[in-house]
Design an enzyme around this catalytic site. Sequence first.
Site, PDB file in Angstrom:
ATOM      1  N   LYS A 279       0.846  -1.206   0.000  1.00 32.27           N
ATOM      2  CA  LYS A 279       0.000   0.000   0.000  1.00 32.27           C
ATOM      3  C   LYS A 279       0.877   1.249   0.000  1.00 32.27           C
ATOM      4  O   LYS A 279       0.629   2.208  -0.738  1.00 32.27           O
ATOM      5  CB  LYS A 279      -0.933   0.006   1.222  1.00 32.27           C
ATOM      6  CG  LYS A 279      -2.106  -0.964   1.075  1.00 32.27           C
ATOM      7  CD  LYS A 279      -2.884  -1.162   2.376  1.00 32.27           C
ATOM      8  CE  LYS A 279      -3.978  -2.216   2.182  1.00 32.27           C
ATOM      9  NZ  LYS A 279      -4.646  -2.599   3.437  1.00 32.27           N
TER      10      LYS A 279
ATOM     11  N   GLN B 229      -4.845  -1.203   9.562  1.00 33.35           N
ATOM     12  CA  GLN B 229      -4.858  -2.557   9.001  1.00 33.35           C
ATOM     13  C   GLN B 229      -5.499  -3.532  10.002  1.00 33.35           C
ATOM     14  O   GLN B 229      -5.163  -3.543  11.180  1.00 33.35           O
ATOM     15  CB  GLN B 229      -3.408  -2.978   8.688  1.00 33.35           C
ATOM     16  CG  GLN B 229      -3.271  -4.297   7.966  1.00 33.35           C
ATOM     17  CD  GLN B 229      -3.804  -4.275   6.535  1.00 33.35           C
ATOM     18  OE1 GLN B 229      -3.812  -3.241   5.873  1.00 33.35           O
ATOM     19  NE2 GLN B 229      -4.259  -5.409   6.058  1.00 33.35           N
TER      20      GLN B 229
ATOM     21  N   ASP C  57     -11.199   3.247   4.041  1.00 34.47           N
ATOM     22  CA  ASP C  57     -11.674   1.860   4.021  1.00 34.47           C
ATOM     23  C   ASP C  57     -13.201   1.795   3.911  1.00 34.47           C
ATOM     24  O   ASP C  57     -13.763   0.747   3.598  1.00 34.47           O
ATOM     25  CB  ASP C  57     -11.298   1.165   5.338  1.00 34.47           C
ATOM     26  CG  ASP C  57     -10.102   0.243   5.203  1.00 34.47           C
ATOM     27  OD1 ASP C  57      -9.888  -0.298   4.110  1.00 34.47           O
ATOM     28  OD2 ASP C  57      -9.394   0.071   6.210  1.00 34.47           O
TER      29      ASP C  57
HETATM   30  N1  GUN Z   1      -7.199  -6.475   6.280  1.00 35.04           N
HETATM   31  C1  GUN Z   1      -7.521  -7.232   5.201  1.00 35.04           C
HETATM   32  N2  GUN Z   1      -8.175  -6.496   4.279  1.00 35.04           N
HETATM   33  C2  GUN Z   1      -8.262  -5.246   4.788  1.00 35.04           C
HETATM   34  C3  GUN Z   1      -8.821  -4.035   4.296  1.00 35.04           C
HETATM   35  O1  GUN Z   1      -9.383  -3.950   3.202  1.00 35.04           O
HETATM   36  N3  GUN Z   1      -8.694  -2.962   5.115  1.00 35.04           N
HETATM   37  C4  GUN Z   1      -8.086  -3.030   6.318  1.00 35.04           C
HETATM   38  N4  GUN Z   1      -8.031  -1.922   7.056  1.00 35.04           N
HETATM   39  N5  GUN Z   1      -7.568  -4.138   6.806  1.00 35.04           N
HETATM   40  C5  GUN Z   1      -7.652  -5.230   6.028  1.00 35.04           C
END
Ligand code: GUN
Length: 297
Positions: free
Chosen positions: A54, A98, A121
């Site tokens: 990311k 995350q 998100d």
């Molecule tokens: N963990 C796995 N997928 C995601 C996501 O799309 N967003 C976040 N914040 N954590 C994750």
Amino acid sequence: MAATVIDGKAFAAKVRERVKAHVTRLVEEHGVMPGLAVVLVGENPASEVYVRSKGKATREAGMKSVEHKLDAATSEADLLALIGELNRDETIHGILVQLPVPDHIDADKVLAAIDPAKDVDGFHISNVGLLGTGQKAMVPCTPLGCLMMLREELGSLSGMEAVVIGRSNIVGKPMAQLLLKDSCTVTIAHSRTRDLPGVVRRADIVVAAVGRPNMVTSEWIKPGATVIDVGINRIEKPEGGTRLVGDVDYEDVAKVAGAITPVPGGVGPMTIACLLANTVTACCRKLGLAEPEGLTA
Ligand code: GUN
């Protein structure tokens, strides 16, 4: 006829180019560089890989990237304090914590602490409610990526029968809301659905997000349907080692579907592209600018 393969990697590259063009415009015309902060608590190896990619994608798009890696023993109060700081930070337009977070931290409380305007998100209750009532929301990245691919492949989705398999807050429920917003007739199917193959066979659009390797087979699919596979499952290979497969039996379903996303190289690359898109969207909204074209639901 063999199904069209929906190339998520190529489409994600296009979305990322679009993002980059918007970022250039924001920097050159408004003197603002969109910023994304990603917070990781603890040492989950899969999460570390996601967070690294990311950050890299954010920098490649010309945006500011901030990574906060916190010790697994970090208290909930300290994490909430960091979120408060990021909420107040004018150079940060998107915040992502995350998941999963360690057990001693209440994930719902953490998500609720993020400024909804910076919630890239789309997990904050305000954004869930805004999406559910058809208002301008931040939309979760994976369903947004699926929607973009469906629109690219099919054009207008109006009047189509869509079946979403899976009812998670991250994918199934927001996906259903987005399809409804695009005027599909939507069914959310799940593990308790009676005659799941029969329900899925009605669909012009199938989105599989259940986490069960190769569950959806050709007998479930109406000929010509568009199949989006959100699953990422690691399975043992007979000759040893492992490989990634989706929730859809790709080789089998490709014989009857009209179009299908592969795993890997389908939905996965779109998720990160949509995270970047959401960060640009959040930045444009903060500045009171028009919605960035081609990046929103
Ligand atoms: N963990 C796995 N997928 C995601 C996501 O799309 N967003 C976040 N914040 N954590 C994750």
